[in-house]
Design a protein around this motif. Structure first.
Motif, PDB file in Angstrom:
ATOM      1  N   HIS A   1     -16.654 -23.135 -26.259  1.00  0.00           N
ATOM      2  CA  HIS A   1     -15.953 -23.020 -24.998  1.00  0.00           C
ATOM      3  C   HIS A   1     -15.000 -21.845 -25.040  1.00  0.00           C
ATOM      4  O   HIS A   1     -14.431 -21.523 -26.070  1.00  0.00           O
ATOM      5  CB  HIS A   1     -15.177 -24.305 -24.694  1.00  0.00           C
ATOM      6  CG  HIS A   1     -16.069 -25.420 -24.251  1.00  0.00           C
ATOM      7  ND1 HIS A   1     -16.654 -25.438 -23.007  1.00  0.00           N
ATOM      8  CD2 HIS A   1     -16.501 -26.520 -24.898  1.00  0.00           C
ATOM      9  CE1 HIS A   1     -17.406 -26.533 -22.906  1.00  0.00           C
ATOM     10  NE2 HIS A   1     -17.337 -27.187 -24.044  1.00  0.00           N
ATOM     11  N   GLU A   2     -14.812 -21.218 -23.886  1.00  0.00           N
ATOM     12  CA  GLU A   2     -13.943 -20.044 -23.796  1.00  0.00           C
ATOM     13  C   GLU A   2     -12.535 -20.349 -24.308  1.00  0.00           C
ATOM     14  O   GLU A   2     -11.932 -19.545 -25.027  1.00  0.00           O
ATOM     15  CB  GLU A   2     -13.881 -19.576 -22.336  1.00  0.00           C
ATOM     16  CG  GLU A   2     -13.231 -18.225 -22.183  1.00  0.00           C
ATOM     17  CD  GLU A   2     -13.116 -17.814 -20.723  1.00  0.00           C
ATOM     18  OE1 GLU A   2     -14.139 -17.875 -20.019  1.00  0.00           O
ATOM     19  OE2 GLU A   2     -12.013 -17.438 -20.315  1.00  0.00           O
ATOM     20  N   GLU A   3     -12.062 -21.532 -23.946  1.00  0.00           N
ATOM     21  CA  GLU A   3     -10.713 -21.949 -24.360  1.00  0.00           C
ATOM     22  C   GLU A   3     -10.564 -21.879 -25.883  1.00  0.00           C
ATOM     23  O   GLU A   3      -9.573 -21.380 -26.409  1.00  0.00           O
ATOM     24  CB  GLU A   3     -10.487 -23.389 -23.860  1.00  0.00           C
ATOM     25  CG  GLU A   3      -9.048 -23.804 -23.758  1.00  0.00           C
ATOM     26  CD  GLU A   3      -8.212 -22.814 -22.973  1.00  0.00           C
ATOM     27  OE1 GLU A   3      -7.108 -22.515 -23.447  1.00  0.00           O
ATOM     28  OE2 GLU A   3      -8.681 -22.324 -21.909  1.00  0.00           O
ATOM     29  N   LEU A   4     -11.605 -22.360 -26.575  1.00  0.00           N
ATOM     30  CA  LEU A   4     -11.593 -22.396 -28.036  1.00  0.00           C
ATOM     31  C   LEU A   4     -11.567 -20.980 -28.610  1.00  0.00           C
ATOM     32  O   LEU A   4     -10.821 -20.680 -29.546  1.00  0.00           O
ATOM     33  CB  LEU A   4     -12.837 -23.157 -28.514  1.00  0.00           C
ATOM     34  CG  LEU A   4     -12.842 -23.700 -29.934  1.00  0.00           C
ATOM     35  CD1 LEU A   4     -11.623 -24.544 -30.206  1.00  0.00           C
ATOM     36  CD2 LEU A   4     -14.107 -24.520 -30.143  1.00  0.00           C
ATOM     37  N   VAL A   5     -12.369 -20.100 -28.017  1.00  0.00           N
ATOM     38  CA  VAL A   5     -12.420 -18.721 -28.498  1.00  0.00           C
ATOM     39  C   VAL A   5     -11.055 -18.049 -28.314  1.00  0.00           C
ATOM     40  O   VAL A   5     -10.585 -17.321 -29.188  1.00  0.00           O
ATOM     41  CB  VAL A   5     -13.529 -17.923 -27.780  1.00  0.00           C
ATOM     42  CG1 VAL A   5     -13.488 -16.454 -28.181  1.00  0.00           C
ATOM     43  CG2 VAL A   5     -14.900 -18.518 -28.096  1.00  0.00           C
ATOM     44  N   ARG A   6     -10.392 -18.326 -27.178  1.00  0.00           N
ATOM     45  CA  ARG A   6      -9.061 -17.764 -26.944  1.00  0.00           C
ATOM     46  C   ARG A   6      -8.076 -18.219 -28.023  1.00  0.00           C
ATOM     47  O   ARG A   6      -7.273 -17.437 -28.517  1.00  0.00           O
ATOM     48  CB  ARG A   6      -8.524 -18.200 -25.578  1.00  0.00           C
ATOM     49  CG  ARG A   6      -9.115 -17.432 -24.402  1.00  0.00           C
ATOM     50  CD  ARG A   6      -8.774 -18.190 -23.126  1.00  0.00           C
ATOM     51  NE  ARG A   6      -9.384 -17.573 -21.958  1.00  0.00           N
ATOM     52  CZ  ARG A   6      -8.727 -16.793 -21.101  1.00  0.00           C
ATOM     53  NH1 ARG A   6      -7.445 -16.527 -21.292  1.00  0.00           N
ATOM     54  NH2 ARG A   6      -9.348 -16.267 -20.074  1.00  0.00           N
ATOM     55  N   VAL A   7      -8.168 -19.513 -28.389  1.00  0.00           N
ATOM     56  CA  VAL A   7      -7.288 -20.037 -29.442  1.00  0.00           C
ATOM     57  C   VAL A   7      -7.573 -19.324 -30.770  1.00  0.00           C
ATOM     58  O   VAL A   7      -6.663 -18.942 -31.499  1.00  0.00           O
ATOM     59  CB  VAL A   7      -7.475 -21.571 -29.599  1.00  0.00           C
ATOM     60  CG1 VAL A   7      -6.688 -22.091 -30.792  1.00  0.00           C
ATOM     61  CG2 VAL A   7      -7.042 -22.289 -28.335  1.00  0.00           C
ATOM     62  N   TRP A   8      -8.859 -19.108 -31.062  1.00  0.00           N
ATOM     63  CA  TRP A   8      -9.224 -18.423 -32.306  1.00  0.00           C
ATOM     64  C   TRP A   8      -8.650 -17.012 -32.352  1.00  0.00           C
ATOM     65  O   TRP A   8      -8.236 -16.535 -33.394  1.00  0.00           O
ATOM     66  CB  TRP A   8     -10.742 -18.372 -32.461  1.00  0.00           C
ATOM     67  CG  TRP A   8     -11.350 -19.697 -32.779  1.00  0.00           C
ATOM     68  CD1 TRP A   8     -10.716 -20.789 -33.317  1.00  0.00           C
ATOM     69  CD2 TRP A   8     -12.704 -20.094 -32.580  1.00  0.00           C
ATOM     70  NE1 TRP A   8     -11.591 -21.825 -33.456  1.00  0.00           N
ATOM     71  CE2 TRP A   8     -12.824 -21.428 -33.026  1.00  0.00           C
ATOM     72  CE3 TRP A   8     -13.843 -19.454 -32.081  1.00  0.00           C
ATOM     73  CZ2 TRP A   8     -14.018 -22.125 -32.981  1.00  0.00           C
ATOM     74  CZ3 TRP A   8     -15.044 -20.150 -32.047  1.00  0.00           C
ATOM     75  CH2 TRP A   8     -15.125 -21.477 -32.477  1.00  0.00           C
ATOM     76  N   VAL A   9      -8.649 -16.349 -31.212  1.00  0.00           N
ATOM     77  CA  VAL A   9      -8.093 -14.991 -31.176  1.00  0.00           C
ATOM     78  C   VAL A   9      -6.592 -15.044 -31.464  1.00  0.00           C
ATOM     79  O   VAL A   9      -6.068 -14.265 -32.268  1.00  0.00           O
ATOM     80  CB  VAL A   9      -8.370 -14.319 -29.812  1.00  0.00           C
ATOM     81  CG1 VAL A   9      -7.620 -12.988 -29.713  1.00  0.00           C
ATOM     82  CG2 VAL A   9      -9.865 -14.088 -29.628  1.00  0.00           C
ATOM     83  N   VAL A  10      -5.896 -16.009 -30.849  1.00  0.00           N
ATOM     84  CA  VAL A  10      -4.459 -16.167 -31.081  1.00  0.00           C
ATOM     85  C   VAL A  10      -4.188 -16.436 -32.567  1.00  0.00           C
ATOM     86  O   VAL A  10      -3.249 -15.901 -33.159  1.00  0.00           O
ATOM     87  CB  VAL A  10      -3.887 -17.323 -30.221  1.00  0.00           C
ATOM     88  CG1 VAL A  10      -2.442 -17.622 -30.612  1.00  0.00           C
ATOM     89  CG2 VAL A  10      -3.988 -16.976 -28.749  1.00  0.00           C
ATOM     90  N   GLU A  11      -5.052 -17.246 -33.188  1.00  0.00           N
ATOM     91  CA  GLU A  11      -4.849 -17.618 -34.586  1.00  0.00           C
ATOM     92  C   GLU A  11      -5.347 -16.551 -35.560  1.00  0.00           C
ATOM     93  O   GLU A  11      -5.244 -16.719 -36.769  1.00  0.00           O
ATOM     94  CB  GLU A  11      -5.553 -18.951 -34.886  1.00  0.00           C
ATOM     95  CG  GLU A  11      -4.949 -20.147 -34.187  1.00  0.00           C
ATOM     96  CD  GLU A  11      -3.566 -20.513 -34.733  1.00  0.00           C
ATOM     97  OE1 GLU A  11      -3.229 -20.090 -35.843  1.00  0.00           O
ATOM     98  OE2 GLU A  11      -2.828 -21.218 -34.014  1.00  0.00           O
ATOM     99  N   GLY A  12      -5.956 -15.505 -35.028  1.00  0.00           N
ATOM    100  CA  GLY A  12      -6.424 -14.432 -35.907  1.00  0.00           C
ATOM    101  C   GLY A  12      -7.776 -14.693 -36.551  1.00  0.00           C
ATOM    102  O   GLY A  12      -8.167 -14.005 -37.488  1.00  0.00           O
ATOM    103  N   VAL A  13      -8.506 -15.730 -36.078  1.00  0.00           N
ATOM    104  CA  VAL A  13      -9.858 -15.965 -36.601  1.00  0.00           C
ATOM    105  C   VAL A  13     -10.766 -14.814 -36.166  1.00  0.00           C
ATOM    106  O   VAL A  13     -11.601 -14.323 -36.923  1.00  0.00           O
ATOM    107  CB  VAL A  13     -10.417 -17.305 -36.074  1.00  0.00           C
ATOM    108  CG1 VAL A  13     -11.880 -17.477 -36.451  1.00  0.00           C
ATOM    109  CG2 VAL A  13      -9.595 -18.470 -36.620  1.00  0.00           C
TER     110      VAL A  13
END
Lengths: 103, 316
Positions: free
Chosen positions: A32-44
């Motif tokens: 989900h897009e939401e999850l990808v956004r979180v990954w970007v914030v976390e530096g994944v």
């Protein structure tokens, strides 16, 4: 380099020829897009570009995102945990590569 | 069809609580996760564990499974679902089954396959792009040097004329491009899952993996080989034949070469716009001191190097 086969489909090397938008990455790794956004914030994942509509992910992000998704879904690891696990896996890969240069 | 003992797969008792089942699944999932695990059959085990937990963690599916299991008597012999076994059960199905659905055992499909088919029919009127599919392809290092053609067989879930999900086997002829590296992915546009309605089909992604090579080790674009030398070749210099994936080359060993020294053949690694390098890592092989002549030769070498201390580096 894009080559056409005896069938009518093209083959690209993802890591060398593709840049994925947020939407394309989500579709390719089924996250989900939401999850990808979180990954970007976390530096994944570290896309090029300022805001989500401008984000471009390199082909190597695809493998990372897929790994992140399995860790999230199947082992129920949260985003900071996923970031840590991926960093450790990178380190293991680098050590293994170094090992292969000596024996 | 083989009866699957899901309780045994997860190592839990038949009356295990949902928490026990979850805990057992987590532990096994960490152990056998294909991206993490070193176990040789990790992928197969991980699928079994996933299937077992999918059934046992879902109260509806667990109840249905228990009903069938009690008739079966828990044995692991040949299994056929009793006729009409599923009347009274209605599966809501999970929304995110995706490609994973094709990895289920025949046993699972026989019991729960109906749920997925029902979902397919409901979604038929929508226009949805097809799903992207992923698979792995094993190639040899030599294929990366020259390029190769590989036939890849894939089982894909597709919707038939009546909107039911069925597994379809198909074979694709794929040109592996020269210069491909391990871990890279090939994208075959439009070869993934079919789209629903007028939407486009998904893409197929193939991850490249190399077979372990008898001689060579691969690090990114670079290729390594161990090159054993006789002591006199290392000490005096020599010209020796070295195998590379591209064919044999003549390599000049400089005099005074030590074990561990890397000799680089620039651009002889995996080809490409930035071609990798080929490294010969020197090792020294000692001839046996079996004969009197050989013993005398070693003694003469000792006499010729009275000040040589192989353990000088160990001294403070």
């Amino acid at each position: 380099m894009t080559s056409t086969m005896n069938h009518d489909y093209t083959i690209d090397i993802v890591e060398e020829e593709l840049q994925l938008t947020l939407d394309q990455l989500c579709r390719a790794c089924r996250a989900h897009e939401e999850l990808v956004r979180v990954w970007v914030v976390e530096g994944v994942l570290t896309p090029i570009g300022e805001s989500p509509p401008e984000w471009r992910f390199t082909g190597t992000s695809l493998r990372r995102a897929r790994l992140a998704l399995t860790l999230t879904r199947e082992l129920e690891i949260n985003a900071p945990g996923v970031a840590l696990a991926l960093d450790l896996m990178d380190e293991i890969d680098a050590l293994k590569a170094r090992l292969r240069t000596v024996t | 069809m083989k009866f699957q003992d899901y309780y045994q797969t997860l190592g839990v008792a038949r009356d295990a609580s949902p928490d026990d089942i979850k805990r057992a699944y987590r532990k096994l999932a960490r152990k056998y996760h294909p991206d993490v695990s070193k176990e040789p059959d990790a992928e197969a085990r991980f699928k079994q564990i996933g299937e077992a937990s999918e059934v046992l963690q879902d109260p509806e599916k667990r109840a249905a499974y228990d009903a069938v299991g009690s008739q079966q008597g828990g044995g692991s012999g040949d299994f056929q679902p009793p006729p009409g076994w599923d009347t009274g059960f209605e599966f809501s199905g999970r929304g995110d089954e995706g490609l994973g659905a094709q990895d289920h055992s025949d046993f699972f499909e026989a019991l729960f396959g109906r749920a997925a088919r029902g979902m397919g029919a409901q979604r038929r009127t929508m226009h949805m792009p097809g799903q992207d599919h992923h698979a792995k392809v094993l190639i040899d290092l030599e294929d990366a040097y020259r390029g190769a053609q590989r036939s890849v067989s894939l089982r894909m879930p597709v919707l038939d004329a009546e909107g039911r999900g069925v597994l379809q086997e198909r074979t694709l002829a794929i040109n592996i491009p020269k210069g491909i590296r391990e871990g890279q992915h090939l994208r075959l546009a439009g070869q993934g899952g079919p789209g629903l309605g007028d939407a486009a089909a998904g893409d197929l992604f193939l991850e490249i993996e190399f077979n372990t090579h008898r001689l060579y080790r691969v690090v990114g674009r670079d290729v390594y080989v161990d090159l054993p030398l006789a002591p006199w070749e290392a000490a005096l210099g020599a010209s020796v034949a070295v195998p590379t994936p591209d064919g044999e080359v003549e390599l000049t060993i400089p005099p005074g070469s030590a074990a561990g020294r890397k000799l680089r053949l620039k651009g002889k690694g995996i080809p490409g716009s930035a071609a990798g390098d080929f490294y010969a890592v020197l090792t020294i092989a000692l001839p046996p001191a079996g004969s009197d002549t050989a013993k005398h030769a070693y003694a003469a070498l000792k006499a010729a190097a009275p000040d040589f201390d192989p353990r000088a580096s160990l001294k403070g």
